[in-house]
Design an enzyme around this catalytic site. Structure first.
Site, short mmCIF file in Angstrom:
data_model
loop_
_atom_site.label_atom_id
_atom_site.label_comp_id
_atom_site.label_asym_id
_atom_site.label_seq_id
_atom_site.Cartn_x
_atom_site.Cartn_y
_atom_site.Cartn_z
N HIS A 56 30.83 2.03 38.15
CA HIS A 56 30.63 1.60 37.42
C HIS A 56 30.98 1.80 36.17
O HIS A 56 31.26 3.16 35.84
CB HIS A 56 29.60 0.53 37.84
N GLU A 58 28.76 1.69 33.33
CA GLU A 58 28.31 2.73 32.21
C GLU A 58 27.91 4.78 33.36
O GLU A 58 27.51 4.98 32.03
CB GLU A 58 26.48 2.44 32.75
N CYS A 80 24.16 -3.16 37.78
CA CYS A 80 23.34 -3.08 39.14
C CYS A 80 22.25 -3.01 38.86
O CYS A 80 21.90 -2.24 38.97
CB CYS A 80 24.22 -2.82 39.71
N CYS A 89 22.59 1.36 39.14
CA CYS A 89 23.00 1.66 37.99
C CYS A 89 21.75 1.72 37.07
O CYS A 89 21.63 2.20 36.13
CB CYS A 89 23.84 0.92 36.77
#
Ligand SMILES: NC(=O)c1ccc[n+]([C@@H]2O[C@H](COP(=O)([O-])OP(=O)(O)OC[C@H]3O[C@@H](n4cnc5c(N)ncnc54)[C@H](OP(=O)(O)O)[C@@H]3O)[C@@H](O)[C@H]2O)c1
Length: 347
Positions: A56, A58, A80, A89
């Site tokens: 992801h 991040e 998430c 995350c």
């Protein structure tokens, strides 16, 4: 770098994170961008989520730089909460020592849906929310999670103060100003395909690509779709002139064009879904937008208005306003220098 997302009310760092998101298409996951800035506002790292199964956005930031307590993390979508398909995350943000985060939108996925915001706040992280970033970047995703439908039609329309969409007295095909045009390009970049009618192709000779100043590494261009209809006239020469465009035509015997009865928008929709097109960008002209409005396909409308009147050309028609009054509500108005952008959503 010029970034006109700020005209839609986003802060400069969020606007940059949104452009990061636009560089890729990780379908079926949503486009997400992230940016880490230091105390002085300098960009330390920028990242996006490239494809399903990959990091992801991040996490891609944390792989580039060490986070300081005074840094601010910008993410276009709520991090998430869940850890079933990839590490959470939200948990990783806490572990990395982030103390300030700005989020572009709440993630409507029921596995997250505000839970990460609560978790981050419970861990003494300052959380701010700028609304609507995901709605712009991934409208079909919002639709799906609001249980509306798995496809989203956005209508863009440029018009004069007195509702003309063409100007016979001008050599330029543009009615609106440069800020409006740049926002149209951002919106195009969120689309899987751009749809126009036969007459718009023949009259305007459009490029139908994404042209955003200062950004040249967008690796996903939406597919140009021409709704041609049933006529054989000019189709051969048009297909030769625009070899990368897809021509939807109900002439089954022709080579290269795609057979589709364009008079039936449910057939057209079936074609979009087969091609995995979910963000459909309708650019007109009057005939095409009229059909999609009449069939109640259009989910949101971006209406760009200049402050000038036009004497001769194509008027949008009174049915357009009547349709808006009956079936849509206004979301926002944005002043784009001397243009006005009004956005509407279907009731
Ligand atoms: N200001 C703006 O935002 C904007 C945007 C785009 C275009 N425009 C302007 O709009 C003008 C063209 O508008 P227009 O109304 O003449 O043409 P259009 O909407 O571009 O094309 C209409 C033609 O597309 C074909 N078609 C295929 N499927 C259709 C369907 N389901 N519904 C309706 N038409 C379908 C039809 O061809 P057959 O009749 O052969 O079947 C129809 O005549 C251009 O001059 C352009 O500059 C303005």
């Amino acid at each position: 770098m010029v970034n006109n997302f700020k005209y839609l009310g986003f802060s400069e760092p969020m606007a940059l994170a949104m452009v990061e998101a636009l560089k890729v298409n990780p379908y079926p996951n949503p486009r997400v961008g992230a940016l880490l800035i230091d105390e002085q506002g300098n960009v330390k790292a920028a990242a996006n989520h490239k494809q399903k199964g990959s990091n992801h956005a991040e996490i891609n930031i944390f792989e580039q730089v060490q986070v300081e307590e005074t840094d601010i993390l910008y993410v276009t979508l709520e991090p998430c909460f869940h850890s079933d398909t990839s590490p959470s995350c939200a948990t990783e943000i806490i572990n990395q020592g982030v103390k300030n985060i700005v989020i572009g939108d709440i993630d409507l996925d029921i596995r997250t849906n505000g839970r990460s915001v609560s978790l981050l706040k419970d861990n003494n992280i300052s959380v701010q929310i700028e609304s609507n970033a995901n709605n712009i970047l991934n409208p079909y995703y919002e639709n799906t999670h609001k249980k509306l439908k798995d496809i989203h039609y956005l209508l863009k329309i440029g018009m004069s103060k007195n509702d003309y969409i063409t100007n016979d007295a001008s050599d330029s095909r543009y009615i609106t100003n440069e800020i409006s045009l740049s926002i149209v390009h951002y919106l195009r970049a969120t689309a899987d395909c751009i749809v126009i009618g036969k007459n718009t192709l023949l009259n305007d000779d459009p490029k139908l690509n994404v042209r955003i100043p200062g950004i040249n590494n967008i690796d996903h261009n939406p597919e140009p779709i021409i709704m041609w209809g049933g006529s054989t006239e000019n189709i051969e020469s048009a297909m030769k002139k625009y070899p990368t465009f897809t021509f939807l035509s109900s002439m089954p015997s022709r080579e290269n064009n795609t057979y589709c009865d364009t008079s039936s928008l449910s057939d057209v929709e079936e074609y979009f879904l087969e091609r995995k097109f979910r963000n459909i960008f309708i650019e007109g002209g009057k005939g095409i937008l009229g059909s999609f409005l009449r069939d109640h396909k259009i989910d949101s409308i971006y209406e760009f208005k200049s402050n000038l009147n036009i004497e001769n050309g194509i008027h949008i028609g009174h049915n357009y306003r009547a349709e808006i009054d009956k079936n849509y509500h206004m979301n926002n108005k944005y002043q784009l220098l001397d243009n006005l952008l009004t956005t509407y959503t279907r009731n």
